[in-house]
Scaffold this active site. Structure first.
Site, PDB file in Angstrom:
ATOM      1  N   TRP A  96     -31.616  13.421 -48.858  1.00  0.00           N
ATOM      2  CA  TRP A  96     -31.165  12.546 -47.777  1.00  0.00           C
ATOM      3  C   TRP A  96     -29.733  12.067 -48.026  1.00  0.00           C
ATOM      4  O   TRP A  96     -29.406  11.595 -49.110  1.00  0.00           O
ATOM      5  CB  TRP A  96     -32.054  11.325 -47.660  1.00  0.00           C
ATOM      6  CG  TRP A  96     -33.489  11.468 -47.262  1.00  0.00           C
ATOM      7  CD1 TRP A  96     -34.428  10.480 -47.345  1.00  0.00           C
ATOM      8  CD2 TRP A  96     -34.181  12.603 -46.693  1.00  0.00           C
ATOM      9  NE1 TRP A  96     -35.646  10.934 -46.876  1.00  0.00           N
ATOM     10  CE2 TRP A  96     -35.517  12.239 -46.474  1.00  0.00           C
ATOM     11  CE3 TRP A  96     -33.787  13.910 -46.362  1.00  0.00           C
ATOM     12  CZ2 TRP A  96     -36.461  13.107 -45.926  1.00  0.00           C
ATOM     13  CZ3 TRP A  96     -34.728  14.788 -45.829  1.00  0.00           C
ATOM     14  CH2 TRP A  96     -36.040  14.382 -45.613  1.00  0.00           C
ATOM     15  N   ASN A 212     -34.215  15.310 -39.742  1.00  0.00           N
ATOM     16  CA  ASN A 212     -35.474  15.725 -40.336  1.00  0.00           C
ATOM     17  C   ASN A 212     -36.616  15.553 -39.339  1.00  0.00           C
ATOM     18  O   ASN A 212     -36.831  14.470 -38.805  1.00  0.00           O
ATOM     19  CB  ASN A 212     -35.775  14.897 -41.587  1.00  0.00           C
ATOM     20  CG  ASN A 212     -37.121  15.243 -42.188  1.00  0.00           C
ATOM     21  OD1 ASN A 212     -37.394  16.404 -42.488  1.00  0.00           O
ATOM     22  ND2 ASN A 212     -38.008  14.254 -42.337  1.00  0.00           N
ATOM     23  N   GLU A 213     -37.312  16.644 -39.063  1.00  0.00           N
ATOM     24  CA  GLU A 213     -38.508  16.684 -38.226  1.00  0.00           C
ATOM     25  C   GLU A 213     -38.352  15.961 -36.880  1.00  0.00           C
ATOM     26  O   GLU A 213     -39.129  15.065 -36.547  1.00  0.00           O
ATOM     27  CB  GLU A 213     -39.713  16.144 -39.002  1.00  0.00           C
ATOM     28  CG  GLU A 213     -40.034  16.983 -40.228  1.00  0.00           C
ATOM     29  CD  GLU A 213     -41.372  16.638 -40.867  1.00  0.00           C
ATOM     30  OE1 GLU A 213     -41.909  15.548 -40.574  1.00  0.00           O
ATOM     31  OE2 GLU A 213     -41.874  17.468 -41.659  1.00  0.00           O
ATOM     32  N   TYR A 293     -47.173  22.726 -43.235  1.00  0.00           N
ATOM     33  CA  TYR A 293     -48.113  21.697 -43.683  1.00  0.00           C
ATOM     34  C   TYR A 293     -49.455  21.807 -42.952  1.00  0.00           C
ATOM     35  O   TYR A 293     -49.843  20.912 -42.205  1.00  0.00           O
ATOM     36  CB  TYR A 293     -47.532  20.300 -43.441  1.00  0.00           C
ATOM     37  CG  TYR A 293     -46.386  19.936 -44.350  1.00  0.00           C
ATOM     38  CD1 TYR A 293     -46.541  19.901 -45.726  1.00  0.00           C
ATOM     39  CD2 TYR A 293     -45.136  19.608 -43.825  1.00  0.00           C
ATOM     40  CE1 TYR A 293     -45.495  19.560 -46.562  1.00  0.00           C
ATOM     41  CE2 TYR A 293     -44.083  19.251 -44.643  1.00  0.00           C
ATOM     42  CZ  TYR A 293     -44.270  19.234 -46.012  1.00  0.00           C
ATOM     43  OH  TYR A 293     -43.214  18.885 -46.831  1.00  0.00           O
ATOM     44  N   GLU A 333     -39.301  22.811 -46.051  1.00  0.00           N
ATOM     45  CA  GLU A 333     -40.338  21.995 -46.691  1.00  0.00           C
ATOM     46  C   GLU A 333     -41.659  22.756 -46.665  1.00  0.00           C
ATOM     47  O   GLU A 333     -42.036  23.324 -45.642  1.00  0.00           O
ATOM     48  CB  GLU A 333     -40.566  20.661 -45.954  1.00  0.00           C
ATOM     49  CG  GLU A 333     -39.503  19.621 -46.103  1.00  0.00           C
ATOM     50  CD  GLU A 333     -39.916  18.285 -45.467  1.00  0.00           C
ATOM     51  OE1 GLU A 333     -41.139  18.023 -45.369  1.00  0.00           O
ATOM     52  OE2 GLU A 333     -39.036  17.531 -45.055  1.00  0.00           O
ATOM     53  N   TRP A 375     -41.628  20.706 -51.338  1.00  0.00           N
ATOM     54  CA  TRP A 375     -41.662  19.250 -51.226  1.00  0.00           C
ATOM     55  C   TRP A 375     -42.722  18.757 -52.197  1.00  0.00           C
ATOM     56  O   TRP A 375     -43.896  19.062 -52.034  1.00  0.00           O
ATOM     57  CB  TRP A 375     -42.014  18.819 -49.803  1.00  0.00           C
ATOM     58  CG  TRP A 375     -41.946  17.331 -49.664  1.00  0.00           C
ATOM     59  CD1 TRP A 375     -42.929  16.428 -49.981  1.00  0.00           C
ATOM     60  CD2 TRP A 375     -40.828  16.560 -49.206  1.00  0.00           C
ATOM     61  NE1 TRP A 375     -42.502  15.150 -49.756  1.00  0.00           N
ATOM     62  CE2 TRP A 375     -41.212  15.201 -49.273  1.00  0.00           C
ATOM     63  CE3 TRP A 375     -39.546  16.874 -48.748  1.00  0.00           C
ATOM     64  CZ2 TRP A 375     -40.364  14.169 -48.896  1.00  0.00           C
ATOM     65  CZ3 TRP A 375     -38.706  15.848 -48.375  1.00  0.00           C
ATOM     66  CH2 TRP A 375     -39.107  14.519 -48.449  1.00  0.00           C
TER      67      TRP A 375
END
Length: 430
Positions: A96, A212-213, A293, A333, A375
């Site tokens: 980050w 991010n996302e 994920y 990720e 991740w």
């Protein structure tokens, strides 16, 4: 003689303390000529290129680098994790480059920054280069941790200029767009306090990641998010023509590719305002990225079903890069939660191996699949920073070896003898 030494040691000790304090405050410089040489990573069709050769950015996530570099007593962890990564043959770390309004905030309020925290980010970049690691720096989060888009909306609302209290107004509120552009410009043109090099001119940075996302659930058509991506990517490229640019997408297919909606984990994934193919067709997006994920995306699946989904999901996105986007593709990720009811160390390793094998196969065939980022990695003493995916590589020998052996395979594909030598002794031969 003994009395002379007794006088000398305190003087040396005091001088050492002064030097350490001086360095920790950041009041020293590292001339560009003293830094290890690095070149900018570029893109040629579906391949990353470095110094005229194909480059596979095998890597990991440690979001916490800037945060840990702020305080003297935790700064050593930054160097530690880079050294661990290098011994595993990893070349890029995603982290980050934001903290909006939270503890140790980089951006205290719109356009106002904490110099102490900016120096921490300076330190991260210097330490990465010293260890031969490049960085993917993420500029904002869709999630609320460390501020994210929620903090921007809150700032506009508190100042009485926000058009909506919805978190999604981050994408369409003109004032908030201005806030974000101010932040982006401050980061890209930041002059590193150690080296004097502006971030936009520093090849240590592999790429910028816009967000991010991202999700914009109030507009499932995807138009709002797409407009934001187009505007912000153009803005970044106008300031920085050196670095690659991407988005930290989860990878969900959207309305413009109805034939691919059945590849999504479930129906909900096509209604989040994201549109993977459309988003990455944006001209200023240099490469595509996605996350993996399944244990968070499915409610009731066996581990066998989850692993089958991993194969299908990864293969589909590599195929997209090759045939539709004509761009490199990264898994930025991936992991397996230890809260998964099917979790075992063996299942986690099997998850990793499936992804590594698909990426290695893509690399051997010179396809678009270019790398996968775990991740996440931690170091000792960071229990409070952990999550159900994170682990300390040096305390997990089987995962350490699995990751390093994948690095060995990629090093062979790249014919990179330097990389092979830096991997922990004996792993590539085992």
């Amino acid at each position: 003689m003994s009395r002379s030494n007794g006088m000398l040691y305190p003087v040396i000790g005091f001088a050492s303390c002064v030097i350490l304090m001086y360095m920790s405050l950041g009041n020293f410089s590292i001339p560009a000529s003293k830094q290890p040489e690095m070149s900018f990573v570029t893109v040629s069709e579906t391949q990353f290129m470095l110094d005229g050769k194909t480059f596979y950015p095998n890597g990991w996530n440690s979001w916490w680098l800037m945060d840990q570099a702020v305080e003297d007593e935790s700064r050593y962890r930054v160097r530690n994790i880079f050294q661990i990564g290098v011994k595993m043959g990893l070349s890029v770390c995603r982290t980050w480059a934001f903290n909006d309004g939270a503890y140790n905030a980089l951006q205290i309020s719109p356009g106002k920054f904490d110099e102490r925290v900016f120096k921490a980010l300076d330190h991260v970049i210097v330490e990465a280069r010293r260890n031969g690691v490049r960085l993917i720096l993420t500029l904002v989060d869709n999630l609320q941790a460390f501020g994210g888009k929620t903090q921007y909306v809150k700032w506009a609302w508190e100042e009485g200029v926000g058009v909506s209290a919805s978190n999604d107004s981050f994408f369409y509120d003109p004032t908030i767009r201005t806030y974000f552009k101010q932040y982006v410009k401050a980061v890209l043109t930041r002059k590193n306090s150690f080296t004097g090099v502006e971030y936009r001119n520093d090849p240590t940075i592999f790429a910028w990641e816009l967000m991010n996302e991202p999700r914009c659930m109030t507009d499932p058509s995807g138009d709002t998010l797409q407009d934001w991506i187009e505007e912000m990517s153009s803005y970044i490229k106008a300031i920085d023509k050196n670095h690659l640019l991407t988005m930290g997408m989860e990878g969900f297919y959207g309305p413009t590719t109805p034939e691919k909606l059945n590849v999504n984990p479930e129906e909900w994934a096509g209604n989040l305002g994201t549109d993977y193919i459309r988003n990455f067709k944006t001209p200023n997006m240099d490469f595509a990225s996605f996350h993996v994920y399944p244990d968070h995306w499915f409610k009731d699946q066996t581990v066998e079903d989850q692993l089958a989904f991993v194969r299908k999901w990864v293969s589909s996105h590599i195929d997209d890069g090759e045939k539709i986007l004509k761009k490199p593709v990264l898994i930025s990720e991936f992991g397996m939660s230890n809260l998964n009811k099917f979790y075992t160390q063996t299942n986690r390793e099997q998850n990793y191996k499936i992804i590594f094998d698909l990426m290695h196969r893509s690399a051997r065939k010179k396809k678009s699949g270019a790398g996968a980022f775990i991740w996440q990695f931690l170091v000792k003493g960071m229990e409070a920073y952990g999550d159900d995916f994170g682990f300390i590589p040096t305390e997990n020998p089987s995962l350490y070896k699995l990751i390093a052996k994948h690095s060995c395979k990629l090093a062979v594909v790249q014919q990179n003898e330097v990389l092979l030598k830096q991997i922990s002794k004996g792993i590539c031969q085992s």
